[in-house]
Scaffold this motif. Structure first.
Motif, PDB file in Angstrom:
ATOM      1  N   VAL A  22       0.862  -1.182   0.000  1.00 15.75           N
ATOM      2  CA  VAL A  22       0.000   0.000   0.000  1.00 15.75           C
ATOM      3  C   VAL A  22       0.897   1.231   0.000  1.00 15.75           C
ATOM      4  O   VAL A  22       1.672   1.434   0.932  1.00 15.75           O
ATOM      5  CB  VAL A  22      -0.933  -0.003   1.237  1.00 15.75           C
ATOM      6  N   PRO A  51       1.197   5.617  -0.736  1.00 11.95           N
ATOM      7  CA  PRO A  51       0.427   6.860  -0.861  1.00 11.95           C
ATOM      8  C   PRO A  51       0.060   7.121  -2.315  1.00 11.95           C
ATOM      9  O   PRO A  51       0.848   6.881  -3.227  1.00 11.95           O
ATOM     10  CB  PRO A  51       1.388   7.928  -0.326  1.00 11.95           C
ATOM     11  N   GLN A  78      -8.477   6.967  -0.967  1.00  6.76           N
ATOM     12  CA  GLN A  78      -7.127   7.303  -1.389  1.00  6.76           C
ATOM     13  C   GLN A  78      -6.181   7.134  -0.203  1.00  6.76           C
ATOM     14  O   GLN A  78      -6.439   7.641   0.887  1.00  6.76           O
ATOM     15  CB  GLN A  78      -7.040   8.731  -1.901  1.00  6.76           C
ATOM     16  N   VAL A  79      -5.089   6.429  -0.421  1.00  8.90           N
ATOM     17  CA  VAL A  79      -4.078   6.240   0.606  1.00  8.90           C
ATOM     18  C   VAL A  79      -3.246   7.513   0.691  1.00  8.90           C
ATOM     19  O   VAL A  79      -2.766   8.023  -0.325  1.00  8.90           O
ATOM     20  CB  VAL A  79      -3.164   5.034   0.275  1.00  8.90           C
ATOM     21  N   ARG A  80      -3.103   8.014   1.906  1.00  4.11           N
ATOM     22  CA  ARG A  80      -2.295   9.215   2.129  1.00  4.11           C
ATOM     23  C   ARG A  80      -1.180   8.882   3.102  1.00  4.11           C
ATOM     24  O   ARG A  80      -1.341   8.023   3.962  1.00  4.11           O
ATOM     25  CB  ARG A  80      -3.161  10.340   2.706  1.00  4.11           C
TER      26      ARG A  80
END
Length: 80
Positions: A33, A35, A56-58
């Motif tokens: 995973v 960002p 959304q991965v941050r």
């Protein structure tokens, strides 16, 4: 950071998963995973309903989106 089993969302309100507020933490991810990645998630509600979203991965140091900033006493919560 304190895990919670459920997050109440009153009628006519929204909940933003945001920096310094509620957020989702993935454990035992099946893939790397990074960002910027968009992940499909299914949210489950107490009434049995579900909602499919793309999240959304941050990065951990991401700043909150000012368009969703609020000052309520529940992190990430705002009334509509």
């Amino acid at each position: 950071m304190v895990p919670v089993a459920a997050i109440p969302v009153p009628a006519h309100s929204t909940l933003d998963f945001a920096s310094l507020g509620y957020h989702l933490m993935l454990t035992q991810a099946r893939q790397t995973v990074q960002p910027g990645l968009q992940l499909p998630l299914t949210l489950q509600f107490a009434d049995g309903g579900t909602l499919r979203i793309r999240a959304q991965v941050r990065p951990p140091n991401a700043q909150p989106d000012s368009a969703h900033a609020d000052s309520s006493n529940m992190p990430g919560m705002k009334n509509m």
